[in-house]
Scaffold this motif. Structure first.
Motif, short mmCIF file in Angstrom:
data_model
loop_
_atom_site.label_atom_id
_atom_site.label_comp_id
_atom_site.label_asym_id
_atom_site.label_seq_id
_atom_site.Cartn_x
_atom_site.Cartn_y
_atom_site.Cartn_z
N HIS A 83 49.91 44.38 98.65
CA HIS A 83 51.08 44.89 97.92
C HIS A 83 50.95 44.63 96.42
N TYR A 84 50.67 43.39 96.06
CA TYR A 84 50.62 43.04 94.64
C TYR A 84 49.38 43.56 93.95
N GLY A 85 48.28 43.70 94.69
CA GLY A 85 47.07 44.23 94.08
C GLY A 85 47.25 45.64 93.57
N CYS A 86 47.77 46.51 94.43
CA CYS A 86 47.99 47.92 94.04
C CYS A 86 49.09 48.03 92.98
N ALA A 87 50.21 47.31 93.18
CA ALA A 87 51.33 47.42 92.25
C ALA A 87 50.95 46.93 90.86
N THR A 88 50.19 45.83 90.78
CA THR A 88 49.77 45.30 89.48
C THR A 88 48.86 46.29 88.76
N PHE A 89 47.96 46.91 89.51
CA PHE A 89 47.02 47.86 88.91
C PHE A 89 47.75 49.06 88.30
N ILE A 90 48.82 49.51 88.94
CA ILE A 90 49.52 50.72 88.49
C ILE A 90 50.50 50.43 87.35
N TYR A 91 51.27 49.35 87.46
CA TYR A 91 52.42 49.19 86.58
C TYR A 91 52.21 48.21 85.43
N ILE A 92 51.35 47.24 85.56
CA ILE A 92 51.17 46.27 84.48
C ILE A 92 50.01 46.70 83.61
N ARG A 93 50.30 47.63 82.71
CA ARG A 93 49.31 48.12 81.75
C ARG A 93 50.02 48.99 80.72
N PRO A 94 49.43 49.21 79.55
CA PRO A 94 50.07 50.04 78.52
C PRO A 94 50.05 51.52 78.89
N LYS A 95 50.90 52.30 78.23
CA LYS A 95 50.98 53.74 78.49
C LYS A 95 49.66 54.44 78.19
N SER A 96 48.90 53.90 77.22
CA SER A 96 47.63 54.52 76.85
C SER A 96 46.60 54.45 77.98
N GLY A 97 46.80 53.54 78.92
CA GLY A 97 45.87 53.41 80.03
C GLY A 97 46.19 54.31 81.21
N TYR A 98 47.16 55.23 81.04
CA TYR A 98 47.57 56.10 82.14
C TYR A 98 46.47 57.12 82.45
N SER A 99 46.09 57.20 83.71
CA SER A 99 45.10 58.17 84.18
C SER A 99 45.64 58.85 85.43
N PRO A 100 46.06 60.12 85.35
CA PRO A 100 46.69 60.79 86.50
C PRO A 100 45.84 60.76 87.76
N ALA A 101 44.57 61.10 87.65
CA ALA A 101 43.71 61.17 88.84
C ALA A 101 43.58 59.80 89.49
N ARG A 102 43.33 58.77 88.69
CA ARG A 102 43.17 57.42 89.24
C ARG A 102 44.47 56.91 89.83
#
Length: 322
Positions: free
Chosen positions: A259-278
């Motif tokens: 749970h925390y592995g996936c959630a941390t990867f998606i939400y704890i990062r800046p907007k510039s790191g957004y990658s739709p495909a990933r």
């Protein structure tokens, strides 16, 4: 600073009539039938698995706290998949993606964040249950009473729904650009934030606050519980006793890491790191695979759950024979 092509925000009734386009996996047009069948099978197996755990625990007269929390976890996973998967399946059936209204998108985001947050808080409650069982076994029955567990479960849900409501309101008060195309299969927070017409990091502050309350703080509490458990097991001389105590935590640890592995990867990062495909691939695991694995992890690792499932199946066989 106003941006070019932003939606008008003066008339709130205009917002209610705005439609977003969920692109989903429209770039994989040739594979949409295969993806639809895979999603459908995974969704049905997830519903059946969590429903079996829920029914098995509910029909059991005497339920220890861990089974009570497991029952609530199954209900959360059932609601969780029903909020996300049907719309994702619809987006695979419609060429070019499916539309969702402004209110529908906000409701989906709120329910998704609230259920995910409730799961985070519930994992904290389950880790506290393991802490009391291993570190304070003589006080376990008095501390983890039925009334306390019920209050804990209600607090998990209410706290998560309050945080999710604040985050959803903050996100949908932002000015969105003229493009309403969400490159995702549901209204996830980073995907919707990507449409916001702003160059500052201020819109990300509510998401950061929600991550602290729903992810970081619960994770630190779980980590504290397991540090205390590890310290207590360090003083246990018997390897059999140490292994037995640790085995009761394996299922909870596995679910926490997923749970925390996936959630941390998606939400704890800046907007510039957004990658739709990933993000879509990780969200696919987060919203479809992990809810599928939860009932299997608990039914295989928890002796009480296995015993209840055996009794339920045996009663069904006896009823069929009669």
């Amino acid at each position: 600073m106003p941006c070019e092509g932003c939606m008008e925000r003066d008339n709130m009734s205009t917002d209610a009539t705005v439609d977003f386009l969920l692109l989903g996996f429209s770039e994989l047009f040739c594979l949409r039938v295969l993806l639809f069948l895979i999603f459908l099978v995974v969704h049905l197996v997830t519903l059946v698995g969590n429903m079996m755990v829920f029914v098995a625990v509910v029909t059991e007269p005497s339920r220890p706290p861990m089974l009570f929390f497991l029952c609530q976890l199954s209900v959360i996973e059932l609601c969780y998949t029903l909020v996300i998967v049907p719309k994702a399946l619809l987006s695979l059936m419609v060429v070019g993606g499916s539309t969702i209204s402004f209110i529908g998108c906000a409701a989906q985001m709120h329910l998704f964040v609230a259920l995910g947050g409730a799961e985070c808080f519930l994992l904290v409650a389950m880790s506290y249950d393991r802490y009391v069982a291993i570190c304070q076994p003589l006080h376990y029955v008095a501390v983890m009473s039925e009334g306390f567990c019920l209050r804990l479960a209600v607090a998990c849900c209410l706290g998560a729904f309050a945080v999710a409501l604040g985050l959803t309101v903050a996100v949908f008060r932002l000015p969105f650009c003229s493009s309403h195309r969400i490159n995702h299969f549901f209204c996830d927070v980073p995907a919707v934030l990507h449409l916001a017409c702003t160059q500052s990091y201020i819109p990300e502050l509510p998401l950061l606050a929600a991550c602290v309350l729903l992810l970081l703080l619960p994770f630190l509490l779980i980590l504290t519980s397991y540090v205390c458990i590890a310290a207590a097991l360090f003083h246990v001389t018997s390897s059999v006793g140490r292994g037995k105590a640790f085995s009761t935590c394996v299922s909870h640890l596995a679910i926490t890491l997923l749970h925390y592995g996936c959630a941390t990867f998606i939400y704890i990062r800046p907007k510039s790191g957004y990658s739709p495909a990933r993000d879509k691939v990780v969200s696919l695991v987060y919203t479809n695979i992990t809810p599928l694995l939860y009932p299997f992890i608990y039914s295989l690792r928890n002796k009480e759950v296995k015993g209840i499932l055996r009794k339920m199946l045996s009663r069904k066989k006896i009823a069929q024979l009669n």
